[in-house]
Design a protein around this motif. Structure first.
Motif: not given
Length: 250
Positions: A16-18, A200-208, A219-232
């Motif tokens: 969910q974006p935001g 804003a420009e990508l048409p689907l949920p964005v992973n950060a 801040q990530l939520a405010d930026q409209g991110v829909a998914r967060v992962s940590f990589g390594p």
């Protein structure tokens, strides 16, 4: 009983974006159980942490079967949706990748456009989109809406001229979206302006990607991110703390 199809559908709804789904990146049953106990709703299995945990290098230094062995242990330990980083696909056919993931109970995947088995070349934009479409088709034929997270490394690897790098990443991911991706992953730690442009420009949920000990979730939520992962980075943070504790005993 919850089916894989039900689990995949519930996983997709978390994006969910935001109000981003936070997916701790895990590498074994122990780390997965830590995340479950902390109250998270889904997990992602990272290639780098898994490879580290079995003594092999990232960038497809392990095999797909190595990865599936570890995912089997994780899905046996937890009941949450689990997504898996399959790097660039290990040179395997899409149907084999989907069959393998569903066979061990995973309901999502990350697929990147760096081809490690071919010297780290970057797939052409349509070539990567075609692979995304083939993965989508294979999952549809299995009747599970496995969540396809299409990743591009253009920004993180600083491919090409900086002046149009974000434009090119967006163009690549738009092709992946049209091919059947569910989530788009322009991997890298971005400035506020770049992250807002991506969402804003990508048409689907964005992973950060986030650094668990440094990044601001709000801040990530405010930026409209829909998914967060940590990589390594979760594994790195835990290693730093372990090193601090071990140093006390030297």
């Amino acid at each position: 009983m919850t089916t894989l199809s039900d689990l995949a559908d519930s996983f997709l709804k978390l994006h969910q974006p935001g109000n981003p789904a936070i997916l701790p990146t895990v590498w074994d049953a122990w780390s997965a159980n830590l995340a479950v106990a902390a109250g998270f709703s889904a997990l992602t299995v990272g290639s780098h942490p898994v490879a580290d945990s079995i003594g092999k290098p990232d960038n497809e230094g392990m095999t797909f079967d190595d990865l599936l062995t570890r995912v089997t242990q994780i899905t046996a330990a937890v009941t949450l949706p689990v997504s898996v980083d399959i790097e660039s696909g290990y040179g395997l056919e899409p149907a084999r990748l989907i069959d393998g993931l569903l066979g061990v109970g995973a309901v999502g995947l990350n697929i990147e456009d760096t081809v490690h088995s071919e010297g780290g070349r970057l797939r052409e934009p349509q070539e990567h989109a075609d692979l995304v479409g083939q993965l989508r088709q294979a999952a549809d034929e299995a009747e599970v809406r496995l969540v396809v997270n299409a990743r591009t490394d253009v920004i993180a690897r600083k491919i090409g001229d900086e002046s149009d790098r974000v434009d090119r990443a967006i163009a690549r991911l738009k092709l992946a979206a049209a091919a059947g991706a569910d989530v788009l992953y322009p991997v890298g730690v971005h400035s506020d302006a770049v992250q807002r442009r991506l969402t804003a420009e990508l048409p689907l949920p964005v992973n950060a990607i986030a650094l668990p000990d440094k990044t601001d979730k709000a801040q990530l939520a405010d930026q409209g991110v829909a998914r967060v992962s940590f990589g390594p980075f979760l594994q790195f943070a835990l290693a730093a703390e372990a090193n601090r504790l071990l140093a006390l005993w030297q």
